[in-house]
Design a protein around this motif. Structure first.
Motif, PDB file in Angstrom:
ATOM      1  N   PRO A 263       0.813  -1.230   0.000  1.00 30.93           N
ATOM      2  CA  PRO A 263       0.000   0.000   0.000  1.00 30.93           C
ATOM      3  C   PRO A 263       0.839   1.270   0.000  1.00 30.93           C
ATOM      4  N   THR A 298      -2.970  -8.049  12.438  1.00 32.73           N
ATOM      5  CA  THR A 298      -4.011  -8.098  11.418  1.00 32.73           C
ATOM      6  C   THR A 298      -3.394  -8.158  10.020  1.00 32.73           C
ATOM      7  N   GLU A 300      -4.232  -6.371   7.525  1.00 25.19           N
ATOM      8  CA  GLU A 300      -4.019  -4.991   7.082  1.00 25.19           C
ATOM      9  C   GLU A 300      -2.689  -4.450   7.587  1.00 25.19           C
ATOM     10  N   GLU A 301      -2.378  -4.727   8.860  1.00 20.04           N
ATOM     11  CA  GLU A 301      -1.118  -4.253   9.423  1.00 20.04           C
ATOM     12  C   GLU A 301       0.071  -4.994   8.812  1.00 20.04           C
ATOM     13  N   ARG A 304       0.903  -3.433   5.632  1.00 18.76           N
ATOM     14  CA  ARG A 304       1.410  -2.070   5.793  1.00 18.76           C
ATOM     15  C   ARG A 304       2.859  -2.060   6.271  1.00 18.76           C
TER      16      ARG A 304
END
Length: 358
Positions: A263, A298, A300-301, A304
């Motif tokens: 991302p 997570t 998402e983390e 990232r």
């Protein structure tokens, strides 16, 4: 003490070694690394180690109208694991990789590399191992190790600690820089990573602390290796394969996936009016699944912070031809999505199955 009375150290006098700096150790290190540097020489290099500066002849390297590209980076807190485990011979590869992988996303050929090694008290054997790794990284990248700086600074670092920084210069012919002509409908390809590479190690070390494991314990995700050995796996260097793709006219853009993950890095090479959709799962190395599960991190983390198995993301218009060429260069490559039209600046949509990290 009266005027003219000798001080307590006057009989023997002070010298640099007494202050904590060993000039002879530094000289021994220079002698030890000269053969390593010579082995990385390439066309364009003038002279050798020992001068006040390094000289490079772009014309002799084959360039006609070059644009210079420069990068600098470090290894981050992965160095703490190197220091704690005594595994010093791979962080130099990481250092080179972090710089030269950034050069090639511009379409630049890495030409030469310099390093900065700083420590409180110079351990010649450990420093030589580090610089041997730097030389190996330069060999893999096809660039010359032309110089550097070794700084012994007592009082600045704890015993056994050291820090690294790297600097690289590359060049591309005018008109051949990347990114170029990225458009909706282009395919996104992933080049597989060797693991964690050199980002996110503050979180890695926190997860290891939570796990209760030591660096010498067997790695739960890498049979036959200790945890320290597995986490010290060096960053992949993608120079030869990515530049081969570029020279074949098959590459429009490349993003080195470092801190910030997909991302944070892929949007940096996408032009205004475009975005990316990641909708095809890719192979995820076991280390990331272990980190996510052990640290309850997570998805998402994870995306990232880590590369999650994608060391380099490529934008191409002919994915079949690009993947065939990359596999000839022994790369693990797979499609992961596509470039789309977008009104939102630097947009990236991740549409992966919920169990992609399990």
């Amino acid at each position: 003490m009266t005027s003219g009375e000798p001080g307590p150290h006057a009989a023997s006098g002070l010298d640099y070694r007494t202050a904590g700096v060993d000039i002879e150790a530094g000289d021994a290190l220079v002698d030890a690394i000269k053969p390593l540097a010579r082995a990385t020489s390439r066309s364009g290099v003038l002279g050798g180690l020992g001068g006040f500066g390094a000289l490079f002849d772009l014309k002799a390297a084959g360039f006609k109208d070059p644009i210079l590209v420069s990068t600098t980076d470090g290894v981050g807190t992965k160095l703490k694991i190197a220091i704690d485990t005594g595994i010093h011979d791979t962080v130099g590869i990481d250092l080179v990789a972090m710089c030269v992988n950034d050069l090639i996303v511009h379409g630049a050929d890495p030409l030469f590399f310099l390093d900065y090694f700083a420590t409180g008290k110079l351990d010649v054997a450990a420093a030589r191992d580090v610089i041997a790794g730097i030389a190996e990284g330069c060999r893999q990248a096809g660039c010359a190790l032309v110089g550097g700086e070794t700084a012994e600074m007592p009082g600045m670092y704890q015993a056994g600690d050291y820090d690294l920084a790297g600097f690289s210069v590359g060049a591309a012919e005018r008109g051949h820089l990347l990114p170029a002509q990225v458009a909706p409908g282009d395919a996104l390809l992933a080049l597989g990573s060797a693991g964690v590479h050199s980002n996110g190690y503050s979180l890695v070390r926190k997860i290891v602390e939570m796990s209760g494991l030591t660096w010498s314990d067997p790695a739960p995700f890498a049979p036959g290796l200790t945890l320290g050995q597995a986490l010290m796996t060096p960053t992949r260097i993608y120079v030869r394969s990515v530049l081969a793709l570029h020279r074949a006219g098959l590459l429009k853009a490349a993003a080195h996936i470092t801190g910030g993950g997909l991302p944070g890095n892929l949007p940096r090479v996408l032009p205004e009016g475009t975005g990316a959709v990641l909708n095809t799962p890719w192979p995820v190395p076991a280390v990331f699944k272990w980190l996510a599960a052990t640290g309850r991190v997570t998805a998402e983390e994870m995306l990232r912070v880590f590369n999650c198995g994608v060391g380099m993301a490529l934008v191409v218009s002919d994915p079949s031809a690009a993947m065939a060429l990359l596999r000839e260069h022994n790369e693990s490559v797979c499609p992961i999505g596509m470039v789309v039209a977008s009104d939102a600046p630097a947009s990236i949509k991740i549409d992966l199955p919920s169990d992609w990290l399990v």
